[in-house]
Design a protein around this motif. Structure first.
Motif, PDB file in Angstrom:
ATOM      1  N   ARG A  60      -5.651   0.130  -6.141  1.00  0.00           N
ATOM      2  CA  ARG A  60      -4.434   0.805  -5.663  1.00  0.00           C
ATOM      3  C   ARG A  60      -4.002   1.915  -6.621  1.00  0.00           C
ATOM      4  NH1 ARG A  60      -2.271  -2.249  -1.454  1.00  0.00           N
ATOM      5  NH2 ARG A  60      -2.484  -4.501  -1.625  1.00  0.00           N
ATOM      6  N   ASN A  61      -4.276   1.736  -7.907  1.00  0.00           N
ATOM      7  CA  ASN A  61      -3.771   2.669  -8.928  1.00  0.00           C
ATOM      8  C   ASN A  61      -4.631   3.907  -9.119  1.00  0.00           C
ATOM      9  OD1 ASN A  61      -5.726   0.828 -10.001  1.00  0.00           O
ATOM     10  ND2 ASN A  61      -5.249   1.613 -12.027  1.00  0.00           N
ATOM     11  N   GLN A  74      -6.994  -6.222  -3.245  1.00  0.00           N
ATOM     12  CA  GLN A  74      -5.862  -5.938  -4.146  1.00  0.00           C
ATOM     13  C   GLN A  74      -6.208  -5.008  -5.308  1.00  0.00           C
ATOM     14  OE1 GLN A  74      -2.862  -6.593  -3.213  1.00  0.00           O
ATOM     15  NE2 GLN A  74      -3.520  -7.794  -1.463  1.00  0.00           N
ATOM     16  N   GLY A 119       0.776  -1.233   0.000  1.00  0.00           N
ATOM     17  CA  GLY A 119       0.000   0.000   0.000  1.00  0.00           C
ATOM     18  C   GLY A 119       0.806   1.281   0.000  1.00  0.00           C
ATOM     19  N   VAL A 147     -10.171   3.562  -0.614  1.00  0.00           N
ATOM     20  CA  VAL A 147      -9.264   2.959  -1.593  1.00  0.00           C
ATOM     21  C   VAL A 147      -8.594   4.055  -2.415  1.00  0.00           C
ATOM     22  CG1 VAL A 147     -10.549   0.783  -1.828  1.00  0.00           C
ATOM     23  CG2 VAL A 147     -11.123   2.724  -3.300  1.00  0.00           C
ATOM     24  N   GLY A 169      -2.743   3.765  -3.577  1.00  0.00           N
ATOM     25  CA  GLY A 169      -2.031   2.658  -2.931  1.00  0.00           C
ATOM     26  C   GLY A 169      -2.920   1.762  -2.096  1.00  0.00           C
ATOM     27  N   LEU A 170      -4.043   2.311  -1.628  1.00  0.00           N
ATOM     28  CA  LEU A 170      -4.914   1.501  -0.763  1.00  0.00           C
ATOM     29  C   LEU A 170      -5.831   0.613  -1.598  1.00  0.00           C
ATOM     30  CD1 LEU A 170      -4.702   4.506   0.974  1.00  0.00           C
ATOM     31  CD2 LEU A 170      -5.403   2.765   2.613  1.00  0.00           C
ATOM     32  N   ASP A 171      -5.993  -0.614  -1.136  1.00  0.00           N
ATOM     33  CA  ASP A 171      -6.718  -1.590  -1.930  1.00  0.00           C
ATOM     34  C   ASP A 171      -7.983  -2.093  -1.248  1.00  0.00           C
ATOM     35  OD1 ASP A 171      -5.182  -3.157   0.085  1.00  0.00           O
ATOM     36  OD2 ASP A 171      -6.048  -4.870  -0.971  1.00  0.00           O
ATOM     37  N   ASP A 226       0.708   3.755   4.487  1.00  0.00           N
ATOM     38  CA  ASP A 226      -0.434   4.236   3.715  1.00  0.00           C
ATOM     39  C   ASP A 226      -1.534   4.741   4.650  1.00  0.00           C
ATOM     40  OD1 ASP A 226      -1.007   1.682   4.659  1.00  0.00           O
ATOM     41  OD2 ASP A 226      -1.793   0.920   2.764  1.00  0.00           O
TER      42      ASP A 226
END
Ligand code: IMP
Ligand code: MG
Length: 176
Positions: A162-163, A159, A42, A151, A154-156, A97
């Motif tokens: 993140r982007n 998964q 993250g 989210v 970086g936070l998911d 993060d």
């Protein structure tokens, strides 16, 4: 995006705030070398954005952690990837993060303290104080957030996301 309920911080707001925090860090560590330690995965996105704005000499290393947040073992943290290099005698900044309950950060601070750095501080992109269980010193923080799952940057969630260039509250029908 139907998964996103609302944007909390835009890309512009995040980068602006990172520049401010980076200026504080650069002033505090002026003339010294600073090792940034990121927590996979993250904090990678925040760490790279922060590192680019720092004016002090910087090195980078990463730790991997697995957290078990189930009711049977709250706050259990395990190192899944250790640092590549020694931090003994170095000025270290742990880059997170998000600090939520605080268990992960406390565990990592204990782990890193055992490696005898010259100094150790914490910088987090997000701080969710309403859910804090263990008190830990946060030296640098970009944003405080409400008690909602977020989210992006970086936070998911599982998964994904993140982007995203922004930080957003996830639609509760999707998750969180
Ligand atoms: P803590 O140990 O409870 O402070 O949790 C820290 C970790 O939980 C973070 O490094 C994240 O991986 C994860 N986490 C906590 N809250 C969120 C969130 O809102 N979105 C995504 N991940 C989160
Ligand atoms: Mg995660």
């Amino acid at each position: 995006m139907p998964e996103i309920e609302r944007v909390l911080f835009t890309e512009e707001e995040i980068l602006h705030r990172i520049r401010q925090v980076a200026a504080d860090i650069s002033a505090d560590y002026a003339g010294r070398e600073l090792k940034l330690i990121g927590v996979l995965k993250g904090s990678v996105f925040f760490l790279t954005a922060l590192a680019r704005e720092l004016t002090v000499a910087v090195t980078v290393d990463f730790l991997g952690v697995s957290s078990f947040t189930g009711a049977s073992a709250p706050g259990m943290v395990r190192i899944s990837k250790d640092l590549d290099e020694s931090i003994e005698g170095e000025h270290v900044l742990l880059v997170e993060d998000i600090v939520d309950t605080g268990f992960t950060t406390r565990y990592l601070l204990q782990h890193l303290t055992g490696r005898a750095p010259r100094s150790l501080a914490v910088c987090t992109l997000l701080d969710r104080t309403p859910r804090r269980i263990v008190q830990i010193p946060l030296d640098y923080r970009c944003f405080e957030i409400p008690d909602r799952f977020v989210v992006g940057f970086g936070l998911d969630y599982r998964q994904l996301y993140r982007n995203l260039k922004y930080v957003a509250v996830l639609n509760p029908e999707i998750g969180g």
